[in-house]
Scaffold this motif. Structure first.
Motif, PDB file in Angstrom:
ATOM      1  N   ARG A 172      30.020  -8.758  20.067  1.00 46.45           N
ATOM      2  CA  ARG A 172      29.925  -7.642  19.090  1.00 46.45           C
ATOM      3  C   ARG A 172      29.134  -6.386  19.981  1.00 46.45           C
ATOM      4  O   ARG A 172      28.591  -6.437  20.669  1.00 46.45           O
ATOM      5  CB  ARG A 172      29.259  -7.900  17.923  1.00 46.45           C
ATOM      6  N   ILE A 173      29.769  -5.118  19.737  1.00 46.62           N
ATOM      7  CA  ILE A 173      29.184  -4.157  20.339  1.00 46.62           C
ATOM      8  C   ILE A 173      28.661  -3.091  19.065  1.00 46.62           C
ATOM      9  O   ILE A 173      29.618  -2.786  18.237  1.00 46.62           O
ATOM     10  CB  ILE A 173      30.023  -3.466  21.259  1.00 46.62           C
ATOM     11  N   ILE A 174      27.392  -2.729  18.979  1.00 43.96           N
ATOM     12  CA  ILE A 174      26.750  -1.912  17.996  1.00 43.96           C
ATOM     13  C   ILE A 174      26.368  -0.570  18.693  1.00 43.96           C
ATOM     14  O   ILE A 174      25.336  -0.693  19.633  1.00 43.96           O
ATOM     15  CB  ILE A 174      25.477  -2.747  17.485  1.00 43.96           C
ATOM     16  N   SER A 175      26.854   0.486  18.116  1.00 43.79           N
ATOM     17  CA  SER A 175      26.397   1.695  18.536  1.00 43.79           C
ATOM     18  C   SER A 175      25.313   2.341  17.674  1.00 43.79           C
ATOM     19  O   SER A 175      25.333   2.134  16.419  1.00 43.79           O
ATOM     20  CB  SER A 175      27.448   2.960  18.450  1.00 43.79           C
ATOM     21  N   ILE A 176      24.118   2.634  18.299  1.00 43.10           N
ATOM     22  CA  ILE A 176      23.041   3.094  17.680  1.00 43.10           C
ATOM     23  C   ILE A 176      22.859   4.677  17.657  1.00 43.10           C
ATOM     24  O   ILE A 176      22.677   4.928  18.791  1.00 43.10           O
ATOM     25  CB  ILE A 176      21.871   2.293  17.928  1.00 43.10           C
ATOM     26  N   GLY A 177      22.985   5.429  16.704  1.00 46.46           N
ATOM     27  CA  GLY A 177      22.871   6.828  16.892  1.00 46.46           C
ATOM     28  C   GLY A 177      22.318   7.499  15.502  1.00 46.46           C
ATOM     29  O   GLY A 177      22.072   6.984  14.445  1.00 46.46           O
ATOM     30  N   ASP A 178      21.940   8.720  15.821  1.00 43.69           N
ATOM     31  CA  ASP A 178      21.425   9.616  14.445  1.00 43.69           C
ATOM     32  C   ASP A 178      22.360  10.606  13.927  1.00 43.69           C
ATOM     33  O   ASP A 178      22.127  11.251  12.943  1.00 43.69           O
ATOM     34  CB  ASP A 178      20.095  10.278  14.966  1.00 43.69           C
ATOM     35  N   GLY A 179      23.531  10.948  14.585  1.00 43.46           N
ATOM     36  CA  GLY A 179      24.528  12.162  14.365  1.00 43.46           C
ATOM     37  C   GLY A 179      25.521  11.474  13.606  1.00 43.46           C
ATOM     38  O   GLY A 179      26.156  10.560  13.843  1.00 43.46           O
ATOM     39  N   VAL A 180      26.357  12.453  12.809  1.00 43.68           N
ATOM     40  CA  VAL A 180      27.546  12.007  12.256  1.00 43.68           C
ATOM     41  C   VAL A 180      28.512  11.786  13.398  1.00 43.68           C
ATOM     42  O   VAL A 180      29.481  10.953  13.230  1.00 43.68           O
ATOM     43  CB  VAL A 180      27.986  13.189  11.414  1.00 43.68           C
TER      44      VAL A 180
END
Length: 224
Positions: A172-180
């Motif tokens: 599994r790959i999870i992207s973690i970010g704050d922007g749309v």
């Protein structure tokens, strides 16, 4: 995505930096704008949120071409990168998003794979992470120095992580970010997504983001 079902050693976490690990968005945009001006680009589109690509390399090329109606000269991106670092040094210390250093340390201690994918350029990214005392390795960092699009450098970060951790694939790959734009990139690449911070939380929820946390301390509590 169920936190209790996450096999962390077989999951790759892809971290955005500005606004996700470091509380640097506002000051960094000031540094970018001042750097453009310093390089002779006077007519600047400062509506950065509505750019085609939310990256330093695109911001430079787009504003250069709209000012001079010609292709950007070779080496100009390097000058821009150096100037951003100089401008950052005049603003002050970058602070971490709450829990960032602790989470990265936890991942290292538990052999949890992670990498960094940022629309910034390498040297400013190193400076921000160093100021926050967040561990990083250049072999785990992909930036807009090589790809204008977020999809491009996120994929690059994933490939670098496979090499660094000697893995052919991750479960599994999870992207973690704050922007749309982070969420949209994750959707485009069929990645899971975790939103961090309150600045874009409503928009992220409206777009369909299922997991949003106030900071990385809250995310870590949910994760472990």
């Amino acid at each position: 995505m169920n936190n209790k079902q996450l096999a962390l050693n077989n999951t790759l976490f892809v971290f955005d930096i500005d606004g996700t690990l470091t509380d640097s968005v506002s000051n960094y945009l000031i540094s970018v704008t001042k750097s453009l001006l310093e390089l002779g680009i006077s007519d600047i589109d400062t509506d950065y949120d509505n750019y085609k690509h939310h990256t330093d390399s695109y911001a430079l090329r787009y504003n250069y071409e709209r000012n001079f109606d010609t292709n950007m000269p070779k080496g100009f991106l390097d000058r821009f990168e150096t100037e951003i670092v100089r401008q950052m040094s005049t603003i002050g210390q970058t602070k971490e998003i709450k829990g960032a250093k602790s989470l990265i340390t936890h991942f290292r201690n538990t052999n949890t794979p992670f990498c960094f994918a940022t629309g910034a350029l390498p040297k400013p990214s190193f400076l921000k992470l160093n100021q926050c005392e967040i561990w990083y390795h250049e072999d785990l960092l992909a930036t807009s120095k090589t790809h204008e699009s977020r999809e491009g450098f996120v994929l690059k970060a994933i490939e670098k992580a496979k090499t660094f951790y000697n893995r052919q694939n991750f479960d599994r790959i999870i992207s973690i970010g704050d922007g749309v734009w982070d969420f949209q990139t994750a959707q485009n690449l069929s990645l899971d997504f975790v939103g961090i911070g309150n600045r874009n939380r409503v928009q992220l929820k409206d777009k369909g983001a299922k997991h949003c946390f106030e900071d990385l301390m809250e995310f870590k509590k949910w994760l472990v």
